[in-house]
Scaffold this motif. Structure first.
Motif, PDB file in Angstrom:
ATOM      1  N   ALA A  73      41.558  39.200  49.167  1.00 49.75           N
ATOM      2  CA  ALA A  73      42.434  39.377  48.114  1.00 49.75           C
ATOM      3  C   ALA A  73      43.456  39.724  47.756  1.00 49.75           C
ATOM      4  O   ALA A  73      44.360  39.611  46.792  1.00 49.75           O
ATOM      5  CB  ALA A  73      40.690  40.308  46.910  1.00 49.75           C
ATOM      6  N   ALA A  74      43.393  41.547  48.319  1.00 52.69           N
ATOM      7  CA  ALA A  74      45.168  42.282  47.997  1.00 52.69           C
ATOM      8  C   ALA A  74      46.107  40.913  48.203  1.00 52.69           C
ATOM      9  O   ALA A  74      47.177  41.022  47.827  1.00 52.69           O
ATOM     10  CB  ALA A  74      44.962  43.331  48.122  1.00 52.69           C
ATOM     11  N   ARG A  75      45.615  40.498  49.813  1.00 52.24           N
ATOM     12  CA  ARG A  75      46.882  39.661  51.222  1.00 52.24           C
ATOM     13  C   ARG A  75      47.154  38.259  49.814  1.00 52.24           C
ATOM     14  O   ARG A  75      48.352  38.550  48.992  1.00 52.24           O
ATOM     15  CB  ARG A  75      46.746  39.081  51.987  1.00 52.24           C
ATOM     16  CG  ARG A  75      47.471  39.008  52.635  1.00 52.24           C
ATOM     17  CD  ARG A  75      47.204  38.363  54.256  1.00 52.24           C
ATOM     18  NE  ARG A  75      45.946  37.903  54.092  1.00 52.24           N
ATOM     19  CZ  ARG A  75      45.377  39.090  55.023  1.00 52.24           C
ATOM     20  NH1 ARG A  75      44.825  39.516  54.951  1.00 52.24           N
ATOM     21  NH2 ARG A  75      43.911  38.052  55.398  1.00 52.24           N
ATOM     22  N   GLY A  97      44.709  31.628  44.561  1.00 54.05           N
ATOM     23  CA  GLY A  97      45.821  32.017  44.514  1.00 54.05           C
ATOM     24  C   GLY A  97      47.194  31.152  43.975  1.00 54.05           C
ATOM     25  O   GLY A  97      48.035  31.443  44.021  1.00 54.05           O
ATOM     26  N   GLU A  98      47.296  29.861  44.100  1.00 57.88           N
ATOM     27  CA  GLU A  98      48.315  28.695  43.603  1.00 57.88           C
ATOM     28  C   GLU A  98      47.916  28.044  42.639  1.00 57.88           C
ATOM     29  O   GLU A  98      48.289  27.216  42.335  1.00 57.88           O
ATOM     30  CB  GLU A  98      47.823  27.702  44.873  1.00 57.88           C
ATOM     31  CG  GLU A  98      48.953  28.898  46.512  1.00 57.88           C
ATOM     32  CD  GLU A  98      50.255  29.313  46.065  1.00 57.88           C
ATOM     33  OE1 GLU A  98      50.625  28.862  45.681  1.00 57.88           O
ATOM     34  OE2 GLU A  98      50.561  30.219  46.907  1.00 57.88           O
ATOM     35  N   GLY A  99      47.482  28.878  41.458  1.00 55.38           N
ATOM     36  CA  GLY A  99      47.342  28.586  39.866  1.00 55.38           C
ATOM     37  C   GLY A  99      48.235  28.044  39.303  1.00 55.38           C
ATOM     38  O   GLY A  99      49.520  28.615  38.632  1.00 55.38           O
ATOM     39  N   ASN A 100      49.665  27.025  39.925  1.00 55.63           N
ATOM     40  CA  ASN A 100      50.385  26.277  39.604  1.00 55.63           C
ATOM     41  C   ASN A 100      50.338  26.113  38.729  1.00 55.63           C
ATOM     42  O   ASN A 100      51.477  26.222  37.001  1.00 55.63           O
ATOM     43  CB  ASN A 100      51.267  25.436  40.204  1.00 55.63           C
ATOM     44  CG  ASN A 100      52.611  25.239  40.272  1.00 55.63           C
ATOM     45  OD1 ASN A 100      53.411  25.982  39.743  1.00 55.63           O
ATOM     46  ND2 ASN A 100      52.981  24.433  40.846  1.00 55.63           N
ATOM     47  N   LEU A 153      42.086  42.770  41.669  1.00 56.73           N
ATOM     48  CA  LEU A 153      41.083  42.252  42.172  1.00 56.73           C
ATOM     49  C   LEU A 153      39.788  42.400  40.392  1.00 56.73           C
ATOM     50  O   LEU A 153      38.753  41.940  40.010  1.00 56.73           O
ATOM     51  CB  LEU A 153      40.305  42.135  43.559  1.00 56.73           C
ATOM     52  CG  LEU A 153      38.818  40.969  43.577  1.00 56.73           C
ATOM     53  CD1 LEU A 153      39.284  39.855  43.582  1.00 56.73           C
ATOM     54  CD2 LEU A 153      38.547  41.595  44.797  1.00 56.73           C
ATOM     55  N   ASP A 154      39.484  43.935  40.514  1.00 53.77           N
ATOM     56  CA  ASP A 154      38.180  44.629  39.589  1.00 53.77           C
ATOM     57  C   ASP A 154      38.668  44.180  38.114  1.00 53.77           C
ATOM     58  O   ASP A 154      37.651  44.192  37.552  1.00 53.77           O
ATOM     59  CB  ASP A 154      38.300  46.097  39.902  1.00 53.77           C
ATOM     60  CG  ASP A 154      40.091  46.990  39.866  1.00 53.77           C
ATOM     61  OD1 ASP A 154      40.706  46.173  39.963  1.00 53.77           O
ATOM     62  OD2 ASP A 154      40.210  48.096  39.335  1.00 53.77           O
TER      63      ASP A 154
END
Length: 492
Positions: free
Chosen positions: A343-345, A413-416, A460-461
């Protein structure tokens, strides 16, 4: 742990010196045993250069013991410390000297001479007389062998350079073992430039010192030089006897390079005498020495290759174990550990591209009833089906994980698009609701999913906590629905 005296820069540990002395005395089993003890520890508190010198010197000892893979491993580790700058440390000079020996052993002769010249320059810059003497011995001795194999019109100049190096080295060293090595090599260079009387004088002194110290290496060299002197004086019978002694001594210390050189000279002397039997025996010895050196290197390289293969295999198994630890065995999705690792990456990448990440939290409705009605095996099958539907409705770059029990997480991660999270969540809900469950569950209650969605440039948290609040609302408002939590600190 045993306390050890700190090393002076350029100094070799005492037990390493003892291993070399045993090798030179032809006491190979004892040398191997002591070397095993030496390899169990590295002196503490070493600077970069001294550590490199110790490692490469041990590589040289391992090479002489025929332990080629270990020699290559130690040399590579020590050599790495020398890269990137021009050192002026006596320890760096020592390391270069030992590396040159190994380069010579694998047949990279030009690189060996270049490395020896570098070692001499480093020792001069460091102002370390004893180390400089050692490096000059290495360069001078190597130049002697180059001269021997060079054309007659080139050889004298190379012998002269060798003589000058070795003469300077003799004026610097106080170490008895190094003095014998310098003296023997110096006598050979004198013979090479035609100073036969002086060469004989120094060769006899080398033999006297070698006998006193039980140094078969120096004994071999001294007899070899005397054999060359007698050959050039035309005293071939005596030359043959002396060359035979040199060959026998080099065999005793298991030094294929010396044995190869000395047996070739013995064959030459026998040929001049018309001794065809002696010449044939010497040539057989020479061929055997060359074959031994070649086979030792080939076997060592094969062992090194096998060790590398095993290391790569172990690395792959370790990676596979790490991946297995981060994967849910039932569904094949990432588990909680896998999600936290990745998740961090993913979140950092989204931020770097100016994208807004979405977290979709999925919980199976009435899952306890599924287990109670159809059994746990059917419940497991239902979870696998839901995992398959999640993968189908998400992209390859999305992170899909089983969080715990009947709870799943999708990190986008790619919420455009501004509503990508709710759109994906609704697709997932509809896919589960419309799925044909009869094959898996028979007449048991059909599962649906409740979904909470949150977005924002948060950790994330924080995303998880926000999505959990939305999921709670979805459960409270009747299940089988999607709820979206207000965005977390989204830029306007």
């Amino acid at each position: 742990m045993e306390q050890q005296e700190p090393l002076v820069p350029g100094q070799v540990p005492e037990q390493d010196r003892e291993v070399k002395a045993l090798l030179n005395a032809g006491r190979l089993p004892e040398a191997n045993t002591l070397f095993d003890q030496v390899m169990t520890r590295l002196p503490t508190g070493l600077d970069r250069w001294t550590r490199s010198a110790v490692l490469v010197n041990r590589a040289k000892l391992a090479w002489r013991l025929g332990r080629i893979p270990l020699a290559l491993e130690l040399a590579a580790e020590g050599w790495t410390d020398l890269d990137g700058e021009q050192p002026d440390s006596p320890a760096a000079a020592q390391a270069m000297h030992s590396l040159a020996y190994l380069l010579e052993g694998i047949g990279n002769r030009r690189a060996a001479v270049d490395m020896l010249r570098s070692s001499v320059r480093a020792a001069r810059r460091a102002g370390a007389a004893e180390v400089l003497g050692h490096c000059l011995q290495g360069l001078g001795g190597t130049l002697n062998f180059r001269a021997i194999s060079s054309p007659p019109d080139v050889a004298p100049a190379i012998f002269e350079e060798a003589r000058d190096c070795l003469k300077e080295g003799l004026s610097l060293t106080k170490d008895a073992q190094m003095h014998r090595a310098l003296l023997g090599a110096y006598s050979r260079s004198l013979a090479g430039v035609g100073e036969l009387d002086l060469a004989e004088e120094h060769a006899r002194e080398t033999l006297r010192l070698a006998a006193r110290a039980d140094d078969k290496w120096a004994l071999a060299v001294g007899n070899w030089v005397l054999a060359v002197v007698r050959r050039d004086q035309g005293k071939l019978v005596e030359a043959r006897t002396l060359a035979s002694r040199a060959v026998a001594a080099s065999e005793a210390i298991n030094d294929p390079s010396l044995l190869l050189r000395f047996s070739q000279d013995l064959a030459d002397i026998c040929a001049r005498m018309g001794d065809s039997v002696g010449e044939a025996a010497a040539l057989r010895c020479s061929v055997a020495a060359g074959k031994t050196a070649s086979e030792t290197l080939q076997e060592g390289l094969a062992q090194a290759l096998e060790q590398r293969r095993v290391a790569v295999q172990a690395q792959r198994l370790a990676v596979a174990a790490q991946e297995a630890a981060a994967r849910d065995p039932l569904t094949g999705l990432a588990n909680r550990l896998g999600l936290e690792r990745a998740a961090a990456r993913l979140l950092e990448g989204s931020a770097a591209r100016g994208r807004v990440p979405w977290l979709v939290l999925v919980d199976v409705d009435w899952f306890k009833d599924v287990n109670d009605d159809a059994g746990h095996a059917a419940g497991d099958a239902a979870l696998r089906e839901i995992a398959r539907l999640l993968r189908r409705e998400c992209r390859a770059e999305d992170l899909v994980a089983r969080w715990a029990g009947d709870e799943f997480v999708v990190l986008l991660g790619e919420g455009n698009a501004p509503d990508v999270g709710p759109v994906v969540a609704e697709r997932i809900r509809a896919a589960v609701d419309a799925h044909e469950w009869n094959v898996v569950l028979g007449t048991a209650r059909r599962p649906t999913v409740s979904i909470g969605v949150a977005a924002g440039p948060a950790a994330l948290d924080q995303l998880f906590a926000a999505a959990d609040m939305a999921l709670y609302r979805a459960k409270r408002r009747g299940r089988n629905r999607v709820e979206v939590e207000p965005s977390i600190d989204l830029p306007v």
